[in-house]
Each structure stands twice: as C-alpha cells, then as structure tokens.
Enzyme design. Sequence first.
Site, mmCIF file in Angstrom:
data_model
loop_
_atom_site.group_PDB
_atom_site.id
_atom_site.type_symbol
_atom_site.label_atom_id
_atom_site.label_comp_id
_atom_site.label_asym_id
_atom_site.label_seq_id
_atom_site.Cartn_x
_atom_site.Cartn_y
_atom_site.Cartn_z
ATOM 1 N N HIS A 27 34.236 45.021 33.336
ATOM 2 C CA HIS A 27 34.068 43.638 32.877
ATOM 3 C C HIS A 27 34.063 43.562 31.347
ATOM 4 O O HIS A 27 34.553 42.598 30.767
ATOM 5 C CB HIS A 27 32.765 43.055 33.443
ATOM 6 C CG HIS A 27 32.791 42.918 34.935
ATOM 7 N ND1 HIS A 27 32.993 41.719 35.571
ATOM 8 C CD2 HIS A 27 32.690 43.846 35.927
ATOM 9 C CE1 HIS A 27 33.008 41.898 36.878
ATOM 10 N NE2 HIS A 27 32.805 43.189 37.126
ATOM 11 N N ASP A 124 31.497 35.843 31.535
ATOM 12 C CA ASP A 124 32.048 36.423 32.756
ATOM 13 C C ASP A 124 31.690 35.474 33.904
ATOM 14 O O ASP A 124 30.574 34.928 33.947
ATOM 15 C CB ASP A 124 31.422 37.804 33.005
ATOM 16 C CG ASP A 124 32.154 38.565 34.102
ATOM 17 O OD1 ASP A 124 32.805 39.571 33.778
ATOM 18 O OD2 ASP A 124 32.099 38.147 35.291
ATOM 19 N N ASN A 367 41.156 46.364 36.818
ATOM 20 C CA ASN A 367 41.767 46.830 35.563
ATOM 21 C C ASN A 367 42.687 48.017 35.820
ATOM 22 O O ASN A 367 43.804 48.072 35.292
ATOM 23 C CB ASN A 367 40.684 47.243 34.557
ATOM 24 C CG ASN A 367 39.827 46.066 34.161
ATOM 25 O OD1 ASN A 367 40.267 45.200 33.418
ATOM 26 N ND2 ASN A 367 38.609 46.004 34.685
HETATM 27 C C1 UDX Z 1 34.455 47.463 38.415
HETATM 28 C C2 UDX Z 1 34.619 47.234 39.893
HETATM 29 O O1 UDX Z 1 34.424 48.446 40.547
HETATM 30 C C3 UDX Z 1 35.997 46.676 40.138
HETATM 31 O O2 UDX Z 1 36.207 46.569 41.505
HETATM 32 C C4 UDX Z 1 36.172 45.367 39.429
HETATM 33 O O3 UDX Z 1 37.486 44.901 39.612
HETATM 34 C C5 UDX Z 1 35.867 45.535 37.953
HETATM 35 O O4 UDX Z 1 34.631 46.215 37.749
HETATM 36 P P1 UDX Z 1 35.563 49.754 37.485
HETATM 37 O O5 UDX Z 1 35.075 50.769 38.438
HETATM 38 O O6 UDX Z 1 34.996 49.770 36.147
HETATM 39 O O7 UDX Z 1 35.494 48.275 38.009
HETATM 40 O O8 UDX Z 1 37.177 49.899 37.495
HETATM 41 P P2 UDX Z 1 38.305 49.134 36.720
HETATM 42 O O9 UDX Z 1 38.282 47.669 36.915
HETATM 43 O O10 UDX Z 1 39.534 49.805 37.121
HETATM 44 O O11 UDX Z 1 37.971 49.427 35.187
HETATM 45 C C6 UDX Z 1 37.837 50.711 34.682
HETATM 46 C C7 UDX Z 1 38.227 50.717 33.238
HETATM 47 O O12 UDX Z 1 37.818 51.959 32.676
HETATM 48 C C8 UDX Z 1 39.742 50.610 33.013
HETATM 49 O O13 UDX Z 1 40.022 49.711 31.972
HETATM 50 C C9 UDX Z 1 40.164 52.022 32.625
HETATM 51 O O14 UDX Z 1 41.230 52.084 31.701
HETATM 52 C C10 UDX Z 1 38.910 52.575 31.998
HETATM 53 N N1 UDX Z 1 38.843 54.034 32.190
HETATM 54 C C11 UDX Z 1 38.774 54.576 33.434
HETATM 55 C C12 UDX Z 1 38.885 54.841 31.073
HETATM 56 O O15 UDX Z 1 38.962 54.364 29.929
HETATM 57 N N2 UDX Z 1 38.829 56.194 31.265
HETATM 58 C C13 UDX Z 1 38.748 56.788 32.484
HETATM 59 O O16 UDX Z 1 38.695 58.025 32.550
HETATM 60 C C14 UDX Z 1 38.713 55.943 33.621
#
Ligand code: UDX
Length: 465
Positions: A27, A124, A367
């Site tokens: 987020h 948000d 994301n």
């Molecule tokens: C959470 C919820 O799990 C998800 O379902 C909702 O849509 C948003 O919030 P999250 O687990 O943080 O999400 O996953 P995601 O939405 O994919 O965001 C992860 C972020 O971390 C991405 O922007 C990704 O680029 C970043 N990331 C991930 C890194 O910078 N490094 C990593 O090693 C892994």
Amino acid sequence: METGLRSTQTRETRRRIILFPLPFQGHINPMLQLANILHTQGFKITIIHTEYNAPTHSNYPHFTFNSISDRFHEIEHQLPTIPAPDPGHFLNYLNRSCVDPFRDCLTGLLAESNKGSIACLITDAGFYFTQAVADTLKLPRMVLRTGSLSCTTAYGVLPIFSKSKNSCFNLTTEDLDYEATVPEYPLLKVKDVMKMTINPKSYGDFLTNMLKQMKSSSGIIWNTFKELEQPALKTICRDFPCPSFTIGPLNKYFSSSSSSLIEQDKTILTWLDTQAPKSVIYVSFGSAAQITKSEFQEVAHGLVNIGLPFLWVVRPRVVRGSEWLESLPERFQKEVGDRGHIVKWCPQQDVLAHPATGCFWTHNGWNSTLESICEGVPMVCSPSFTDQPINARYVSDVWKIGVLLEDGFERKGIQMAFRRVMMDKEGEEMRERISCLKKKVNLSLKKGGSSHQSLKSLIDYISLL
Ligand code: UDX
C-alpha cells in the site's frame, strides 16, 4: 518517466495535497508513487503516516512528513503467531486506533494553512474512518484503491462477505464443495474465497466499511489501466456515484525502491547478468504472506526438480515459526550449487525487467501482478490471502498469462506448472499475450493514451476542488 503533463501552477499558487497510506508495503509503494506524480504536477505534498512501517523521510526531501501514533505495537506481536491470516482484525484495529491522532494532525495542518491552500486529502481506501473526519473538517477526501478494479467488484458481490442467506458458504466446512464455482462470481471457486481470510466476519466488516466510504468519497484513483479491466471499470462507474480515475500502473512512473521497508539486495543483478535470456525463475511471495515449513520445503524441492536457474526471495519470517532458512532441506545447497540464489529482499522491478528473467512465481499481490505485466513476464501463481486468489484467477483464467497452482504447494504440480510456462507451446502463447499487455501499458501512458488522459482529468479535477 515523462508524463507529458505540464503544471499550470506557479510557485506562489501551488496548492497542497495531504496523503495517508496504509502502513503495509503493498500500500505504501503505490501511495508514494502517486505522491511523486502529483508533485511533478505542481502540488506540494504532505504525507501523514503511522509510526508502524514509517517511510524513509530522507528518500523524499521534497515532501513534508507528519507521523501519528497508531498503537499498532499493542497487537503487532499477534502478526507472526496467528495460525492463518486474519487481515480484517488488523485493518479494523488501525481504523479505530488512528482516529484521534489522525483528526488532531489534520486539524493542526488545516489551522496552519491559508484558506483553500489544501486542495484535498487522499487516503488509502482501506482507511475508511477518514471519510467522517474529512467531512467534519469540510475537506474533500479522495481515495487511492491499491487493489484491482476486478477484485473490488468481486468483493461487492461475494456472499461470504455480504451475508446472503442462501449462500453456499453457509454450509459447514466439511460439507463445502471446494471445487465448485461461486454462483455470484463464477470465475471464482469456493476454495479461492475460503483462502481470502479465516475470519469472514472481520474481513467482511472491513470490506463493507471500505466500499461504503469509497462511495461517499470525492473520487477514486485506481492503480490499473483501462485496457486491462474494462468490464470491471464499467461496473464500478455504474455502481459508484463518484468519479473514477484509472491512471496506473503507478510503478511505471516511479520505482518502488525508495519506499522499500526492507533493504534490497542489489548485488543479485550482477548474477542475473551472467544468465541466459528468459531462463531464470524469480520467486517471491511478497511482503505479508506466510507459508508453513512443509510448503517451504515443497518450494525448495520444486526448484531442485525443475532444474532451471532461480532467484528466490525468502523474506525473514516468511516461514511460520522460522527466522529465515532453518527449514531448508539439508541437501538443497549441494544439489543447487550456483544455479540458484536466495536473498532476503531484492529490487523486484529491476529483476522483472532483467532480460534473464523468464517467469515469476508469485503470490499475486496486486503490485507484483502489475509489475510482471509491465515487464511481460508470465507467472506461476500461489496466492495466499485477501485479493490474491482473485488476482490469480484473472491471471490464469481471464488474461491467460500464467498458471495457477490449483493444489497449492505440491512438488508434482509445481514441476508441471513450470513445464507449461517455460517449455511448452502454451507458455509461448502466454508470453505473447503478456507481451501484448505490456505494449498496451506503454500505449496507455503515452500522450493521448487512456491512463495519460485519466491523469490529466484527475489533475484538472483536483485543481477545481
Ligand atoms: C499486500 C497484499 O498481500 C496484496 O494482496 C495487496 O494487493 C497489496 O498489499 P504485498 O504482499 O505487499 O501486498 O504484495 P504486492 O502488492 O505485490 O507488493 C509488494 C511490493 O514489494 C511490490 O511493489 C514489489 O516490487 C516489492 N518487493 C517485493 C520488493 O521491492 N522486493 C522484493 O524482494 C519483493
């Protein structure tokens, strides 16, 4: 990225926008990307944030920050110990604990500013309590919805959350047919919905409040692009009285690296440079999902058996009950050698953009899903909770740009899924479809494209608030 839009505001007339992200990586990233975009359009930016998961101020010298108390530490210890995810519990808690500090902070900011110099508040969508605060203070509130349009339309009709009497979910867990489709949203299976939360009551309350206060807001900003989710956009425009702006993918404007809460291991890019084009499997289950020890071991066996190079992000404490790699099978490192690399966190967008990356084994956070689409990398999907099972269905069954592991983490299914994506003709077709989406993303952001137009409308709209 060059937006092609020019600010009409002079240094003297620049108005301020106040933004308030939910304190979770998935987020924070899109909210700070949005803040950067609005800054390039001539607005001054103030970020109100919780103490928990505070962004790094020094990465944003052009913003003003205000930290508020959230009392999250009082329940934070429950995060790693809960046996299964209960996201509603934490989200509803934050929506109670932040009310007074947020109201005090916003009141102070309004008192310090000249009349009309604050254009609006953007929170948000998950911080639903802020609508009442904004109404009391007579400040327009817009929301950033960080999830997909499709998932929001699904949330609106899923009977498990809307408490419909005739719902198939009223059966006891033993009597449920997990493979059956959900009549109200036939794309989804019962098992997808059951994954979203262990506590439909708390998550349902959260979603009901979020959707209600989205409808009461002055407008919704979506991190998506029109061409990807046209049917859902139609539904939202019909059911939500306020204007919607589809200006994404936001990660195309600004990278998420500066808002990363964990240090990214950039050395891995040098290793990727030594790998053949489209040969590496990139594995990451995001910032919040957790897996069991046995699931972790199935992933490890799967990666050994597939025989392809891989980069595996094992976030500290992603394995329930483990600090990091304690439950890795003993022979793993020996069998893998230099073919595989494990890191704690990486610059994900750079990894996905690297020519060596051939497939993304993902939890389908929104994301991650968007970032994969932006780089044209097909996916193997292991959704964990909340919106992830919905995103995964869209990836596998609607856009057909990935394969969903229907039976969870199970080594035979894992091997078959990667064969389909990395070796079979079916995988080539997925790659073609996702390359086509990648082109559509780029077109939508160009002058005259849908996201570009929508951003222009958003700026005009905010300027008139
Ligand atoms: C959470 C919820 O799990 C998800 O379902 C909702 O849509 C948003 O919030 P999250 O687990 O943080 O999400 O996953 P995601 O939405 O994919 O965001 C992860 C972020 O971390 C991405 O922007 C990704 O680029 C970043 N990331 C991930 C890194 O910078 N490094 C990593 O090693 C892994």
